[in-house]
Design a protein around this motif. Structure first.
Motif, short mmCIF file in Angstrom:
data_model
loop_
_atom_site.label_atom_id
_atom_site.label_comp_id
_atom_site.label_asym_id
_atom_site.label_seq_id
_atom_site.Cartn_x
_atom_site.Cartn_y
_atom_site.Cartn_z
N GLU A 96 0.83 -1.21 0.00
CA GLU A 96 0.00 0.00 0.00
C GLU A 96 0.86 1.26 0.00
O GLU A 96 0.53 2.26 -0.63
CB GLU A 96 -0.93 0.00 1.22
CG GLU A 96 -2.09 -0.98 1.12
CD GLU A 96 -1.67 -2.42 1.39
OE1 GLU A 96 -0.52 -2.65 1.85
OE2 GLU A 96 -2.49 -3.33 1.13
N HIS A 99 1.98 1.79 -3.44
CA HIS A 99 0.84 2.26 -4.23
C HIS A 99 0.61 3.75 -4.00
O HIS A 99 0.38 4.51 -4.96
CB HIS A 99 -0.41 1.46 -3.86
CG HIS A 99 -1.67 1.98 -4.47
ND1 HIS A 99 -1.90 1.93 -5.82
CD2 HIS A 99 -2.76 2.57 -3.91
CE1 HIS A 99 -3.10 2.44 -6.08
NE2 HIS A 99 -3.62 2.85 -4.94
N ARG A 100 0.68 4.19 -2.75
CA ARG A 100 0.45 5.61 -2.45
C ARG A 100 1.50 6.49 -3.10
O ARG A 100 1.24 7.67 -3.40
CB ARG A 100 0.45 5.83 -0.92
CG ARG A 100 -0.77 5.29 -0.21
CD ARG A 100 -0.86 5.84 1.20
NE ARG A 100 0.28 5.49 2.02
CZ ARG A 100 0.36 4.40 2.78
NH1 ARG A 100 -0.65 3.54 2.79
NH2 ARG A 100 1.43 4.17 3.51
#
Length: 257
Positions: A96, A99-100
């Protein structure tokens, strides 16, 4: 008949984990093992697992480093793969987080994965498949790189080839008989290939000390010790076979389909 691959992940996490993995691969069910090359005990894992017969070896593509105080860096320098590292030069803790940040540069990811593959082969680890540590393949650029490396090197892209066997949630299981749910899961799965992903270890000080996403209470040791005992339970695996499982590996499945 369910073609069931029983895979052990995270080889290289620690020498104690490596010993538990070797024990599991000598047991009644596990025949596939995934090496996490950037991890601190990866060379030890390759050395002690290399001699085992009838074991299919894989590269556990590692682009994250999830524990709070037990981190690792990419095989390549941070300067060579800036999209893969945090401000301290470690692999980020979660997919994550990658992804950010907008994903990863697929060229850098491919270079790092190929460096991990080359390192494993230099250690004599005969890699036949790739899979994803912490399921990182959904991140932009990462899945593309994994597929490219698999295709270029003739490797099985395991996590896109064999779906997981449905099971209980990721929590500390009943300690009386870990894996008691497996025969029912096999019956429900029906025909076709499935994979059971396991993480054997011992409930020792090293694993109890780990803290990370989902494991704030140090429960990693109990969970992994349960997997170790499950993989050594001959009677359980007799029941799993009777429920319709054909215990196999990724190479045998690839040849069959």
């Amino acid at each position: 008949m369910t073609g069931l691959v029983v895979r052990v992940d995270d080889a290289g996490l620690s020498e104690s984990v490596n010993e538990s993995i070797r024990e599991a691969l000598r047991g009644p069910a596990a025949r596939s093992v995934s090496l996490m090359v950037p991890a601190p005990a990866a060379a030890h894992a390759a050395r002690i697992l290399k001699p085992l017969p009838a074991v299919v070896r894989g590269l556990h593509v590692t682009l994250t480093s999830e524990w709070e105080q037990y981190r690792w860096r990419p095989v390549l320098s941070a300067r060579a793969v800036p999209s893969l590292v945090d401000t301290d030069g470690f692999l980020p803790r979660t997919a994550e987080e990658l992804h950010r940040r907008g994903g990863v540069d697929p060229r850098e990811a491919r270079a790092e994965i190929e460096a991990q593959l080359l390192r494993a082969r230099e250690w004599g680890f005969d890699v036949r498949y790739v899979d994803e540590h912490m399921g990182v393949g959904w991140v932009r650029g990462a899945g593309e790189a994994i597929r490219a490396v698999a295709a270029a090197h003739g490797l099985i892209d395991a996590d896109r080839t064999v779906p997981p066997l449905d099971g209980p949630p990721n929590e500390v299981p009943n300690t009386d008989r870990p894996g008691a749910w497996l025969p029912d899961a096999v019956r429900k799965a029906g025909p076709g290939p499935r994979v059971l992903i396991t993480h054997p270890g011992r409930d020792d000080g090293d694993l109890r000390a780990l803290r990370g996403i989902g494991f704030r209470d140090g429960g990693v040791g109990a969970l992994r010790d349960a997997d170790r005992r499950m993989l050594a339970d001959h009677a359980l695996w007799t029941d799993v076979r009777a429920a319709g499982a054909d215990l196999t590996d990724y190479v045998a499945l690839a040849a069959a389909f």
